[in-house]
Design a protein around this motif. Structure first.
Motif, PDB file in Angstrom:
ATOM      1  N   TYR A  67      29.678 -60.818   4.597  1.00 17.44           N
ATOM      2  CA  TYR A  67      30.715 -60.283   5.148  1.00 17.44           C
ATOM      3  C   TYR A  67      31.453 -61.999   5.291  1.00 17.44           C
ATOM      4  N   LEU A  68      31.201 -62.727   4.344  1.00 19.38           N
ATOM      5  CA  LEU A  68      32.342 -63.821   4.639  1.00 19.38           C
ATOM      6  C   LEU A  68      33.497 -63.307   3.141  1.00 19.38           C
ATOM      7  N   LEU A  69      32.794 -62.827   2.319  1.00 13.65           N
ATOM      8  CA  LEU A  69      32.927 -62.599   0.518  1.00 13.65           C
ATOM      9  C   LEU A  69      34.258 -61.045   0.551  1.00 13.65           C
ATOM     10  N   SER A  70      33.413 -60.410   1.979  1.00 14.03           N
ATOM     11  CA  SER A  70      34.595 -59.305   2.099  1.00 14.03           C
ATOM     12  C   SER A  70      35.419 -59.733   2.159  1.00 14.03           C
ATOM     13  N   SER A  71      36.698 -58.790   1.497  1.00 16.07           N
ATOM     14  CA  SER A  71      38.393 -58.936   2.141  1.00 16.07           C
ATOM     15  C   SER A  71      38.517 -58.372   3.121  1.00 16.07           C
ATOM     16  N   LYS A  72      38.085 -57.270   3.425  1.00 17.88           N
ATOM     17  CA  LYS A  72      38.178 -56.178   4.811  1.00 17.88           C
ATOM     18  C   LYS A  72      37.659 -56.940   5.832  1.00 17.88           C
ATOM     19  N   THR A  73      36.640 -57.773   5.673  1.00 19.45           N
ATOM     20  CA  THR A  73      36.366 -58.640   6.879  1.00 19.45           C
ATOM     21  C   THR A  73      37.095 -59.698   7.872  1.00 19.45           C
ATOM     22  N   TRP A  74      38.254 -60.245   6.915  1.00 18.99           N
ATOM     23  CA  TRP A  74      39.324 -60.662   7.231  1.00 18.99           C
ATOM     24  C   TRP A  74      40.255 -60.348   7.182  1.00 18.99           C
ATOM     25  N   ARG A  75      40.787 -59.560   6.623  1.00 20.29           N
ATOM     26  CA  ARG A  75      41.972 -57.910   7.417  1.00 20.29           C
ATOM     27  C   ARG A  75      41.570 -57.910   8.505  1.00 20.29           C
ATOM     28  N   LEU A  76      40.373 -57.121   9.051  1.00 21.30           N
ATOM     29  CA  LEU A  76      39.979 -57.105  10.753  1.00 21.30           C
ATOM     30  C   LEU A  76      40.570 -58.538  11.732  1.00 21.30           C
ATOM     31  N   LEU A  77      39.716 -59.535  10.692  1.00 16.17           N
ATOM     32  CA  LEU A  77      39.725 -60.820  12.051  1.00 16.17           C
ATOM     33  C   LEU A  77      41.115 -61.286  12.298  1.00 16.17           C
ATOM     34  N   THR A  78      42.342 -61.142  10.879  1.00 12.77           N
ATOM     35  CA  THR A  78      42.730 -63.086  10.712  1.00 12.77           C
ATOM     36  C   THR A  78      44.173 -61.926  11.779  1.00 12.77           C
ATOM     37  N   GLY A  79      44.469 -63.045  12.849  1.00 10.90           N
ATOM     38  CA  GLY A  79      45.071 -62.870  13.926  1.00 10.90           C
ATOM     39  C   GLY A  79      44.330 -61.873  15.031  1.00 10.90           C
ATOM     40  N   LYS A  86      45.131 -55.507  18.186  1.00 13.89           N
ATOM     41  CA  LYS A  86      44.535 -55.637  16.454  1.00 13.89           C
ATOM     42  C   LYS A  86      43.709 -54.526  17.037  1.00 13.89           C
ATOM     43  N   ILE A  87      42.388 -55.014  17.364  1.00 16.17           N
ATOM     44  CA  ILE A  87      41.635 -54.713  17.281  1.00 16.17           C
ATOM     45  C   ILE A  87      41.281 -53.877  18.477  1.00 16.17           C
ATOM     46  N   PHE A  88      40.837 -54.279  20.354  1.00 16.62           N
ATOM     47  CA  PHE A  88      40.735 -53.875  21.503  1.00 16.62           C
ATOM     48  C   PHE A  88      41.225 -52.153  22.000  1.00 16.62           C
ATOM     49  N   LYS A  89      42.815 -51.836  20.931  1.00 15.67           N
ATOM     50  CA  LYS A  89      43.532 -51.033  21.687  1.00 15.67           C
ATOM     51  C   LYS A  89      43.063 -50.142  21.254  1.00 15.67           C
ATOM     52  N   SER A  90      43.565 -49.293  22.166  1.00 13.01           N
ATOM     53  CA  SER A  90      42.719 -47.530  22.581  1.00 13.01           C
ATOM     54  C   SER A  90      42.822 -46.815  20.817  1.00 13.01           C
ATOM     55  N   ASN A  91      43.703 -46.736  20.733  1.00 12.71           N
ATOM     56  CA  ASN A  91      44.160 -46.217  19.947  1.00 12.71           C
ATOM     57  C   ASN A  91      43.868 -46.715  17.868  1.00 12.71           C
ATOM     58  N   ASN A  92      43.017 -47.875  18.055  1.00 14.78           N
ATOM     59  CA  ASN A  92      42.157 -48.934  16.824  1.00 14.78           C
ATOM     60  C   ASN A  92      41.246 -49.496  17.823  1.00 14.78           C
ATOM     61  N   ILE A  93      40.560 -49.011  18.084  1.00 19.46           N
ATOM     62  CA  ILE A  93      38.655 -49.125  18.557  1.00 19.46           C
ATOM     63  C   ILE A  93      38.317 -48.558  17.336  1.00 19.46           C
ATOM     64  N   CYS A  94      38.084 -47.257  16.936  1.00 17.32           N
ATOM     65  CA  CYS A  94      37.548 -46.212  16.122  1.00 17.32           C
ATOM     66  C   CYS A  94      37.688 -46.508  14.765  1.00 17.32           C
ATOM     67  N   GLY A  95      38.437 -46.820  14.345  1.00 16.92           N
ATOM     68  CA  GLY A  95      39.621 -47.709  13.329  1.00 16.92           C
ATOM     69  C   GLY A  95      38.703 -48.559  12.811  1.00 16.92           C
ATOM     70  N   THR A  96      38.729 -49.923  14.480  1.00 16.79           N
ATOM     71  CA  THR A  96      37.282 -51.298  13.671  1.00 16.79           C
ATOM     72  C   THR A  96      36.373 -51.187  13.408  1.00 16.79           C
TER      73      THR A  96
END
Length: 318
Positions: A67-79, A86-96
């Motif tokens: 998890y730590l070395l995956s860039s997608k983890t930080w792309r998802l969590l940064t900010g 960014k995460i909890f918006k209705s149209n973003n949950i499935c993508g998250t």
């Protein structure tokens, strides 16, 4: 030379599979070295805890490192703490959820390899099971052998057990056989799940096979070019600022994307067959290209006004 080019081309096409194979091979080698150089079963009441720690804790560490070395983890969590939509918006949950599953699958290669190889080797399982207090299990494994029940936790250490060598070897052989069976069952389960996951993913692909290959090739080149040009642009910006500071001169104008532009290309992207954009960066460039000479109120497509970075972000783009 031609053969070398052929091998290189094949390696580039199978980059993901080779990276997974390298991680699995490296983990398996590390487990063998670890078990022979570090692991020493205490042959006491600590057997169960000691064996389980060596079997499970390294796999947990490898998972967290994945998890730590995956860039997608930080792309998802940064900010995300500053912008929860960014995460909890209705149209973003499935993508998250989809990105989290992808990161988990990639991060699970090393820990599952560790557990599987450790079970096939049998040392950790053997130590752990000789420390269990399950009377029914001990009686089943000992199978009426004298002194086996009393010396069960001492069996991994030949010098500490008073059991006959042949009887001790029989008991340990059965325990190690159980470990190896569990190891092969784990490998078979992982293989079936990986095949099913790949089939479902490909079946739900919004594009055809060849377009999917084009999409993957595009993303690889986009990532490489972005990292290269971002490094070059950052270097030029730093050189401009440092030179302006030491020479006490006004810095020349230099265009840099604003925060909204960075936020847009860093967001999760879901492919749509209506617009045929292959990434957020692709969509941003195409949609903002229509307003190349316009300055919008939102600042999304303002290519004319140079802006200066007012934040520090140590994460990678992809």
């Amino acid at each position: 030379m031609e053969k070398f080019k052929t091998v290189l081309t094949l390696a580039q096409k199978q980059q993901t599979s080779l990276s997974f194979g390298f991680v699995a091979l490296f983990t398996a080698g590390g487990e063998q070295i670890f078990s022979s150089a570090v692991f020493r079963c205490p042959c006491s009441s600590w057997n169960f805890v000691y064996g389980c720690v060596f079997l499970l804790i390294p796999s947990l560490v490898l998972l967290l490192l994945g998890y730590l070395l995956s860039s997608k983890t930080w792309r998802l969590l940064t900010g995300c703490c500053m912008n929860t939509s960014k995460i909890f918006k209705s149209n973003n949950i499935c993508g998250t959820i989809k990105v989290f599953v992808q990161v988990t699958v990639n991060a699970s290669v090393a820990p599952l390899t560790w557990v599987a190889v450790a079970l096939l080797h049998g040392s950790y399982y053997e130590c752990a099971m000789t420390g269990c207090n399950n009377t029914a299990y001990i009686e089943k494994v000992c199978d009426g052998k004298s002194k086996c029940f009393q010396d069960f936790h001492r069996l991994p250490c030949a010098g500490k057990s008073s059991l006959l060598a042949s009887d001790r070897d029989d008991v340990l052989l059965e325990i190690r056989a159980q470990s190896q069976v569990l190891g092969w069952m784990l490998i078979a389960t992982i293989t079936v799940i990986a095949l099913a996951f790949t089939c479902v993913t490909r079946c739900r692909s919004p594009v055809s096979f060849l377009q999917l290959k084009f999409w993957m090739a595009y993303m690889n080149h986009e990532n490489e070019l972005f990292e290269s040009l971002a490094t070059e642009h950052a270097k030029n910006l730093a050189q401009r600022n440092v030179r302006s500071f030491f020479e006490s001169t006004e810095p020349p104008a230099m265009k840099t994307p604003d925060n909204k532009a960075w936020e847009k290309i860093s967001a999760l992207y879901k492919f749509s067959t209506k617009d045929h954009y292959y990434s957020k960066l692709h969509k941003y460039v195409e949609t903002c290209g229509e307003n190349h000479n316009k300055s919008t109120r939102s600042g999304e497509c303002d290519f004319e006004n140079p802006t200066v970075l007012n934040f520090v972000d140590g994460s990678n783009f992809l």
